[in-house]
Design an enzyme around this catalytic site. Structure first.
Site: not given
Lengths: 146, 146, 146, 146, 146, 146, 146, 146, 146, 146
Positions: J87, J90, J113
């Protein structure tokens, strides 16, 4: 005008005017490697530099807009095929782990930045065959603990 | 003794003797990057250097045999994951095409050798953050036409 | 004119003039394999050779510019699919490690250059079936220690 | 005894007896490249050759069984990483399409066999740097129409 | 005219003339599988067959040129997705190792050629469901020792 | 006992008893290809066949349990490397699309099953070189519309 | 008209006529999932159904030809990215091995067909959040032994 | 005890006690699919269920600890090879896009959860061949706008 | 109008009107991150929001249709190359396993939803260098047992 | 002791002492996410923190050495499979390009960063379902022009 069209325009103008990257770089007050990378669309230029570049190459100011756009940096091949670029990839593969140890022994746990980063190229003449000298200069960034 | 066992032996001895790559390199008359890469198993040492290295680190001469063996150079990941090594990979991706143009403009059609090749690492102290300086030095090889 | 357009122009002209690679190669004083590879866009030609080639094939001098451009060498498939090319890939897979040992035993630690490199093809007639003879000739490059 | 164990046994014996592939090849009446490839487990030997090889290297006849077994030919990396082997892969990438055209122009539609195939390696001494000569010799197989 | 355009022309003509591969194959004296594969651009036809095919399908003789060209054989997906083709791939995965053993036990160390090769397809009517019969016929090529 | 151990046991017993796949197949009333595939662990045997097989090869009945287990069919390489198996893969790549058209023209939209499927291997002696004959026989499955 | 153009035409007509898949499916006497998959180009329709579909959506009969063509089923991504489709892929990954055991325990060694196969979708209203119900119904195919 | 060892222990106990997934599921009050997936290590059990499961299979309570651990769900192959699991993967490839449209038309923009999710398997006896019925039941999750 | 054309139209309008994502977001009553993602085509807008957005950017209402369409979410590169996006990918690689443990220790076995999910971005000014603050907020979904 | 053994030791000690990451983090004065990541071997600890951690968990000081070692950060899967981690992947895929635009609009051309970086996790109780709050805080690094 996107970065790709900008690049074609700039490389065509460079060929037409028979200027080298050294010529262009010194005319705009930047290094030849950075100048080339901006023309290839891999770095964005400040407004002032973009306009100077367009003046030097005598291209439309629309190109100056494209030079200032923030690029999406991407490359076609995860493993490069052109022999010139592959040799650099091979150096990273062969020496990557070694360099990590040598650098971190001196600087502590962290990395060499590829963002706060500059690169130069020099030619060393040598009767046994000229040599290419690449100098990579990156800020050391220590890992933060929190 | 294969290269992997050799590497474990040498790195353990280095830790035990609290020597840096600079220390070892200057004791055997070689640069620290090359010295580290030979200990990591990515380069072969001459007979003389291999024995000096074993003396400095006080390891068995069986290790000297392994140091002279011609390595099979390989790396685990086509796209490196460790952030230190990935940043170098990213530099090749972002600047590879640019460098090819800048170098070939100066030298003609050819490549920078990764075999007739040396590399150095320096630390530049800087109040805004120290910098890592990597110097790659490779012979230019022109393509042959036949 | 980019390398792809150049290639189409040259292959069409070759078909029109019904010349073989041997014919063209000997007309321009180069080997047939190199000649073909330059026409395919995988090698750059010198100014003199490029113009001779355009004369022989009776194509525009714009093509001569494209022949002199330094190519970006790339191939479509990491693992080739055409049976002719796959068999060469298979030879590298099956015999690569063996060749490394056989060559390095004779020459020391290093590689056979693919840049300072030439290749020839011959047909050996044989009643049991003709044979293809490929000869690869590359400079041996020893690894540098530093 | 599988091919991997066989290989370790044979390479250890070769090192112990300080024989080169040339030495072993001429002792068993086979070429050095084939001899090495059989010892690496990439080709099967006839009963007679297998036993001669075991005699020359003074190893157990159990090894002769393993030498006669039909190998499953495989290689670790779809794209080889060791610079020696990668250069051969690069040659296939850069020249594969060219060779297909040059060979098929002479022989018709078909391939060079990698099965009815032999390969030799020679060293050409040269004051500007010795050269490696690889000779690949494969039967031409025309495609069948039916 | 390239192979792709040739293919579209031939498949459109076949649909227009409502001919099956059996019809076309017997009209030109070749098998239906080979005929289809030549029209799909995966095999080259002799001059005579190419012209007969163009007559049967009533297409331009320009198509006959394209039919004679030596194809570059390639397929889109390393692992096919269409269920029809995937099942064949699955058969190779599931039975490949088994077949190698069964064939080599009978023929010795070598392969079944995919070049000196023919293939037929038959329909077997069966009340429990018709069956597809594929017959692959390839010359056995023994590995050469040298 | 898992399928891998079962396979080692069965292949060792086969070698010890010097039986061919034909011998074993006819002793247990199954085809040689299926017999080999069950011993390699790619098909499950009925209780009766499993016990007959253990009798023929004189192995422990624990092996019969393993022969009856339902296998997880898997293969190591998405693209096979061994030349024997690769040639089959190449046939699927080169002829897959063609076969789909030739079969579906005769049977309608659907596939050849790889489950309700049998395969035979024959040797055709031929003075110009013996030939391998593979016969694949799969039930045609029409796509269902609903 | 190929499947892609057909699909654009059909989806545009569906939007124009403001019909749901349920509406269209019941108008042509097929299930909504199959109807959608035929319009997306993943299944072929019978002549009768194709024409009924064109009537319902008021499109050209040329579309009916395309609906009857046998599709080449393919999908863009080996690992789907859209979250809706990825969740289904995840279910196969997480539960695939489990399902194989649960099904084969009940049915014996074999598979659930994806060809002799239907699928339905239902909406279950639920105050805690509606639920999607997918029903997959495939013929069990036992492995054949031969 | 990790999930892998737990799985071996549970599957061995299940075989020893000759229980089906139905038997075990009904003994512990859970569905057979979930029960199998927990034993395979793809779901965690509550404390109560884990202990009941250990009682039923008569294994050590150490196994109950492992059953309660939160699993890392992973599968070996991005594209499954076993034909049983591949067919499910193929269904996702062929019908994924279709299902997304059919579901979202009814529910709005969102997905079917693979977390708030259950699955059942049934056997439908059929004289033309038994059928496997899989029922997937997942909560619909609408995308949030914010 | 598809999502790609919609995106070009919206980004061009945004540039023309010199509005920031903050400006647009507050004009339509949505957060800047969601607003940008809807304009990039990665989220669908409600009818009301779509029309407000078109008013603010002064684009055609055809764009409002496209904004309401349910997107197929996809990204070009499994491993992103642009340094900005790669750093996020790296965070998932380096911290993914750690986060899973830290979250599941607090919430039990389950996941953080990427669907019932919002995200904000803030700028923290800092004399040592400004900082980017990303806040991800997702509903916890416990795995269901059944 | 390498990082893997260290991790097993630390996680076993944590389980034995029934401490949460919150407990350990506050005992050593570090955040729970960083503490977990150091124990998982993805960050190095200072000497002081390493020893405090060993005290809290009552493990050998040999572990403190391992905690101070500079890690090689790597993850097993380019595309993660566990649903929790997927997830997050995604989210990077769906929102990566959007975030780049939103951040660079505010900060200029550069990156967030992942080295000068911290991350926190919070639980937000909510009657409709608790929510996970992840806060990523990274220094903005502007690209350097030179």
């Amino acid at each position: 005008m996107d970065k790709l069209e900008m690049r074609h325009t700039l490389l065509a103008a460079k060929a037409r005017k028979k200027l080298s990257w050294d010529d262009i770089g010194s005319a705009i007050g930047m290094s030849p490697v950075w100048t080339a990378s901006a023309c290839y669309g891999m770095n964005s230029a400040s407004r002032a530099v973009a306009h100077k570049l367009c003046d030097v190459l005598e291209v439309d100011t629309e190109v100056a807009e494209a030079l200032q756009a923030f690029p999406t940096k991407a490359w076609d091949e995860a493993i490069p095929q052109d022999p010139f670029i592959y040799r650099l990839y091979e150096v990273v593969g062969v020496y990557g782990e070694t360099l990590k140890d040598v650098v971190q022994e001196k600087f502590g746990d962290g990395i060499m930045s590829a963002i706060d980063f500059t690169m130069e190229m020099d030619k060393i003449e040598d009767p046994k065959g000229d040599r290419v000298l690449l100098t990579l200069n990156g800020k050391f960034l220590p890992y933060k603990a929190w």
